[in-house]
Design an enzyme around this catalytic site. Sequence first.
Site, mmCIF file in Angstrom:
data_model
loop_
_atom_site.group_PDB
_atom_site.id
_atom_site.type_symbol
_atom_site.label_atom_id
_atom_site.label_comp_id
_atom_site.label_asym_id
_atom_site.label_seq_id
_atom_site.Cartn_x
_atom_site.Cartn_y
_atom_site.Cartn_z
ATOM 1 N N THR B 17 -2.459 0.690 13.683
ATOM 2 C CA THR B 17 -1.451 -0.301 14.085
ATOM 3 C C THR B 17 -0.035 0.078 13.644
ATOM 4 O OG1 THR B 17 -1.995 -1.585 12.127
ATOM 5 C CG2 THR B 17 -3.074 -2.242 14.171
ATOM 6 N N GLY B 18 0.096 1.146 12.884
ATOM 7 C CA GLY B 18 1.443 1.603 12.500
ATOM 8 C C GLY B 18 2.135 2.288 13.676
ATOM 9 N N LYS B 43 -6.419 -6.301 9.348
ATOM 10 C CA LYS B 43 -6.290 -6.539 10.789
ATOM 11 C C LYS B 43 -7.627 -6.394 11.516
ATOM 12 C CE LYS B 43 -1.393 -5.715 11.054
ATOM 13 N NZ LYS B 43 -0.266 -4.982 11.612
ATOM 14 N N ILE B 100 -3.054 13.657 8.848
ATOM 15 C CA ILE B 100 -1.797 14.063 9.479
ATOM 16 C C ILE B 100 -0.626 13.818 8.525
ATOM 17 C CG2 ILE B 100 -0.281 13.674 11.477
ATOM 18 C CD1 ILE B 100 -3.180 14.749 12.109
ATOM 19 N N GLU B 102 2.387 13.456 6.181
ATOM 20 C CA GLU B 102 3.222 14.452 5.494
ATOM 21 C C GLU B 102 3.787 13.810 4.239
ATOM 22 O OE1 GLU B 102 6.461 15.833 7.895
ATOM 23 O OE2 GLU B 102 7.275 17.100 6.302
ATOM 24 N N GLU B 220 1.951 31.673 6.902
ATOM 25 C CA GLU B 220 3.344 31.676 6.460
ATOM 26 C C GLU B 220 3.383 32.073 4.996
ATOM 27 O OE1 GLU B 220 4.223 27.649 7.721
ATOM 28 O OE2 GLU B 220 3.918 26.872 5.724
ATOM 29 N N HIS B 258 7.787 23.348 4.355
ATOM 30 C CA HIS B 258 6.455 23.008 3.874
ATOM 31 C C HIS B 258 6.390 23.196 2.368
ATOM 32 C CE1 HIS B 258 4.671 24.057 8.068
ATOM 33 N NE2 HIS B 258 5.101 22.812 8.012
#
Lengths: 395, 301
Positions: B17-18, B43, B100, B102, B220, B258
């Site tokens: 719901t965000g 919710k 996900i 961050e 990386e 990162h």
Amino acid sequence: MNIHEYQARELFGKYGVATQPGRVASTPEEAEKVAVELGTKELIVKAQIHAGGRGKGTFKNGFKGGVHVCASPAEARDIAGKMLGQVLVTHQTGAEGKLVGKIFVGEAVEIARELYFAVLHDRATSGYTIIASTEGGVNIEEVAEHTPEKIVKVAVNPALGLQAYQSRNLATALGLRGPLINQAVKLFGNLFTLFVKCDCSMVEVNPLVVTKDGRLMALDAKFNFDDNALYRQPDVVAMRDKTEEDPREVAASEFNLNYIGLDGNIACLVNGAGLAMATMDIIQHYGGSPANFLDVGGGASKEQVTAAFKIILSDPHVRGILVNIFGGIMDCNVIANGIVAAAKEVSINIPLVVRLEGNNVAAGKATLAASGLALVSADSLDDAAQKVVAAVKKA
Amino acid sequence: MAILVTPQTRILVQGITGDFGSRHAKLSLDYGTQLVAGVTPGKGGQVFEHNGHKVPVFDTVAEAARETGATVSVIFVPPPFAADAILESVDAALDLAVAITEGIPVNDMIKVKVGMAGKKTRLIGPNCPGLVTPGTGKDSHGGCRIGIAPGYIHKRGNVGVVSRSGTLTYEAVWQLTSRGIGQSTCVGIGGDPVNGTSHLDVLKMFNEDPETEAIIMIGEIGGDKEEEAAAWAKANCKKPIAAFIAGASAPPGRRMGHAGAIVSGGKGTAAAKIAAMKDAGIAVAPTPSAMAETLLKHWGK
């Protein structure tokens, strides 16, 4: 985020990590007062800037050395007067130097042995690692390279924390015996607690010293904090000294942009950290030199792009700009409109190469073409990098 | 077969719901992903509606999994609550949790790893774009899209992609798709120093997956996980691999976006990683623009 030496000592004091007695001062009078209170035979006065190499630095007023040993409170006041409000240049500050607003006045301890002790996050073990060495006061990387047998590593189980027996093992490995063992258990344990409680990513005590009168203490320390955890560390955030940071990086952080200034002359504006790094790499591959790392994030609103252009252009070395956007979810046309609006607002007079790819890219390119801006459109990252390098060489 | 997830995999969204979670839940539904449940504490009982889809919302992951048969969770909750959300999906014994989010503090991730020890759940991320197993419809519709990657850039096929970065992954995928080459699964493992799944973990899965014929690995600067993967590949990987390492131009001691992308103490340099890859017989792309091209040449296509 970095902190000053005096702030590191204050943190040590709060967590019971033994350190050399002393305090910060902002005026010569205050420095004298601290010196009188300390009541020690010899004192040390140290300029407080984030850069290293202070002892060998020179003030712009000609005064030599940002670290001095003094014999009396009056002398401490005199030295403080020569440092405060003056600009100190060291091999790490660049020619412009750093303004000294505060000094640390402490007891000048007599050192018997210099050791090294650090706590850090260890990505290999997903835990904590302690690194200690009998070779303190020197560059630990050189010790690791030439005499790796002089470095001791201990992994700390995150569920248990640092155990006393581990500290005792570390102490004996450092050659600490007798009463120094218990001093070490206390110091190491408290330092580990500080590390976890303050969300540090590295605390490096170099040197950790044994004084001639048998005390173990942290004489100098370097702190790194986990930026992701600053939201729950108000006391740490309060220690931030923005005057010590690159003003462009400070401005960028206000717009949620991730900017790091570099030495080259081709600025980049990219969405995504990996792609931003890769864009710098490809500029270098084609013989150019990147002026910055800049990640505008996933959204890249007009306001952000405008702020990004302003920050890029505040670097006097910049001779060309490469915009590289892979609009995955974002509509490329929205981004194109943002670029056009921003470019008009900040009036760009140097070559601007734009590479757009992804969602609705045809409309985005049409917007750029119709804008009347003197920008060069590129079809691929390769094409973009070659074009911007060529344009800068020609200019 | 693809790896980790198939178009039939049933997923739930923690933080549906965000703003962020709902936006990407809708895109996954549009892509044809079997998104069967949402979780937002307080919710439970609400319904998340989008284009005719009706996704039930639950208060807890355990309830959501029990009621809907979801086996994978994707986590969009904000950093202060993300570690708890990951541990909740681990406790509910899901197969896979994809974080996900961050900006999760490293200390929280260290705690998560302690809590995950010995449990069945695999974690991907955090700070990652998620993963996609493309579908066979138009613009790869009908696939399993977990996270924030654009679905339409994919194409069902035989190249496995694994990467620490988001947009750089899209760049590689797009280079493949534009050349008519599809992907089995594309996995973004994330740019944080302490994370769930490594390059090596994903390489092993690609190696065993009959659908995957070739691999692109994007790394990386920072850490030594690329070297670890290369060393394993040298002795064990049966499939051609092309790689790119971002950050050759980055100065030491500066963190490049990162949290994990930093060269410190002479460790984690691009040069060392590239050397390890070449030593393992991996074709290293000279520029990020040449990732697909380098693979195709190495693969003999």
